[in-house]
Design a protein around this motif. Structure first.
Motif, PDB file in Angstrom:
ATOM      1  N   UNK A   9       1.780  26.629  32.640  1.00  0.00           N
ATOM      2  CA  UNK A   9       2.824  27.529  33.141  1.00  0.00           C
ATOM      3  C   UNK A   9       3.926  26.797  33.897  1.00  0.00           C
ATOM      4  N   UNK A  10       3.603  25.729  34.591  1.00  0.00           N
ATOM      5  CA  UNK A  10       4.608  24.981  35.341  1.00  0.00           C
ATOM      6  C   UNK A  10       5.525  24.162  34.440  1.00  0.00           C
ATOM      7  N   UNK A  11       5.175  24.075  33.154  1.00  0.00           N
ATOM      8  CA  UNK A  11       6.006  23.354  32.188  1.00  0.00           C
ATOM      9  C   UNK A  11       6.832  24.319  31.341  1.00  0.00           C
ATOM     10  N   UNK A  12       6.854  25.576  31.740  1.00  0.00           N
ATOM     11  CA  UNK A  12       7.685  26.545  31.038  1.00  0.00           C
ATOM     12  C   UNK A  12       6.972  27.388  29.997  1.00  0.00           C
ATOM     13  N   UNK A  13       5.667  27.224  29.860  1.00  0.00           N
ATOM     14  CA  UNK A  13       4.926  28.030  28.897  1.00  0.00           C
ATOM     15  C   UNK A  13       4.779  29.444  29.434  1.00  0.00           C
ATOM     16  N   UNK A  14       5.062  30.400  28.585  1.00  0.00           N
ATOM     17  CA  UNK A  14       4.883  31.806  28.932  1.00  0.00           C
ATOM     18  C   UNK A  14       3.907  32.437  27.955  1.00  0.00           C
ATOM     19  N   UNK A  15       3.093  33.306  28.456  1.00  0.00           N
ATOM     20  CA  UNK A  15       2.231  34.116  27.604  1.00  0.00           C
ATOM     21  C   UNK A  15       2.572  35.563  27.889  1.00  0.00           C
ATOM     22  N   UNK A  16       2.817  36.290  26.822  1.00  0.00           N
ATOM     23  CA  UNK A  16       3.039  37.724  26.942  1.00  0.00           C
ATOM     24  C   UNK A  16       2.009  38.389  26.035  1.00  0.00           C
ATOM     25  N   UNK A  17       1.092  39.090  26.642  1.00  0.00           N
ATOM     26  CA  UNK A  17       0.094  39.830  25.877  1.00  0.00           C
ATOM     27  C   UNK A  17       0.628  41.240  25.676  1.00  0.00           C
ATOM     28  N   UNK A  18       0.510  41.720  24.463  1.00  0.00           N
ATOM     29  CA  UNK A  18       0.980  43.062  24.149  1.00  0.00           C
ATOM     30  C   UNK A  18      -0.225  43.902  23.771  1.00  0.00           C
ATOM     31  N   UNK A  19      -0.457  44.920  24.566  1.00  0.00           N
ATOM     32  CA  UNK A  19      -1.547  45.842  24.267  1.00  0.00           C
ATOM     33  C   UNK A  19      -0.997  46.940  23.366  1.00  0.00           C
ATOM     34  N   UNK A  20      -1.621  47.101  22.207  1.00  0.00           N
ATOM     35  CA  UNK A  20      -1.199  48.140  21.275  1.00  0.00           C
ATOM     36  C   UNK A  20      -1.737  49.470  21.766  1.00  0.00           C
ATOM     37  N   UNK A  21      -1.043  50.022  22.724  1.00  0.00           N
ATOM     38  CA  UNK A  21      -1.496  51.193  23.467  1.00  0.00           C
ATOM     39  C   UNK A  21      -1.753  52.391  22.574  1.00  0.00           C
ATOM     40  N   UNK A  22      -1.086  52.466  21.421  1.00  0.00           N
ATOM     41  CA  UNK A  22      -1.324  53.586  20.508  1.00  0.00           C
ATOM     42  C   UNK A  22      -2.778  53.649  20.074  1.00  0.00           C
ATOM     43  N   UNK A  23      -3.409  52.491  19.964  1.00  0.00           N
ATOM     44  CA  UNK A  23      -4.796  52.463  19.520  1.00  0.00           C
ATOM     45  C   UNK A  23      -5.785  52.497  20.682  1.00  0.00           C
ATOM     46  N   UNK A  24      -5.266  52.424  21.890  1.00  0.00           N
ATOM     47  CA  UNK A  24      -6.108  52.426  23.087  1.00  0.00           C
ATOM     48  C   UNK A  24      -6.465  53.859  23.461  1.00  0.00           C
ATOM     49  N   UNK A  25      -7.733  54.153  23.515  1.00  0.00           N
ATOM     50  CA  UNK A  25      -8.147  55.516  23.855  1.00  0.00           C
ATOM     51  C   UNK A  25      -7.848  55.863  25.307  1.00  0.00           C
ATOM     52  N   UNK A  26      -8.007  54.899  26.181  1.00  0.00           N
ATOM     53  CA  UNK A  26      -7.750  55.124  27.600  1.00  0.00           C
ATOM     54  C   UNK A  26      -6.970  53.934  28.147  1.00  0.00           C
ATOM     55  N   UNK A  27      -5.650  54.085  28.288  1.00  0.00           N
ATOM     56  CA  UNK A  27      -4.810  52.969  28.751  1.00  0.00           C
ATOM     57  C   UNK A  27      -5.252  52.355  30.073  1.00  0.00           C
ATOM     58  N   UNK A  28      -5.957  53.107  30.921  1.00  0.00           N
ATOM     59  CA  UNK A  28      -6.409  52.524  32.188  1.00  0.00           C
ATOM     60  C   UNK A  28      -7.432  51.411  31.968  1.00  0.00           C
ATOM     61  N   UNK A  29      -8.005  51.347  30.771  1.00  0.00           N
ATOM     62  CA  UNK A  29      -8.923  50.248  30.452  1.00  0.00           C
ATOM     63  C   UNK A  29      -8.189  48.914  30.436  1.00  0.00           C
ATOM     64  N   UNK A  30      -6.900  48.953  30.126  1.00  0.00           N
ATOM     65  CA  UNK A  30      -6.098  47.726  30.104  1.00  0.00           C
ATOM     66  C   UNK A  30      -6.069  47.097  31.494  1.00  0.00           C
TER      67      UNK A  30
END
Length: 104
Positions: A9-30
């Motif tokens: 991360x200190x070298x500029x690497x970014x991670x963006x995780x995308x939760x496909x919320x449409x398929x998530x039964x309960x978004x609070x699980x995220x």
């Protein structure tokens, strides 16, 4: 992914995780998942399925390695909690690309 993020991360690497919320039964699980695994990189919710359509994510999870120019270098369906060999492969690929960038 968390280990990879912490290492680079200190070298500029970014991670963006995308939760496909449409398929998530309960978004609070995220939120529970993020807390349980100590995730510190960005996690966004794809509530309308726009990101999954744009990136043609058919399997869950699908991971993409995108370079600094926005070009997908690798697309792969891997476990959400990758094995050490998956992490090692991503680290090796990043290090090769990172090294080549400084030697051009």
């Amino acid at each position: 992914m968390q280990k990879f993020y912490e290492q680079y991360k200190d070298e500029g690497v970014e991670i963006v995780a995308v939760n496909l919320t449409q398929s998530e039964r309960q978004p609070e699980h995220v939120a529970r998942f993020i807390q349980e695994y100590g995730i510190t990189f960005t996690v966004v919710l794809d509530e309308k399925g726009e990101v999954s359509r744009q990136y043609q994510a058919q399997a869950i999870p699908t991971s993409y390695l995108i370079d600094s120019k926005g070009i997908i270098q690798k697309r792969r369906g891997i476990p959400a909690i990758p094995s050490s060999s998956d992490s090692d492969e991503l680290l090796d690929r990043f290090e090769r690309n990172h090294t080549e960038k400084f030697h051009e």
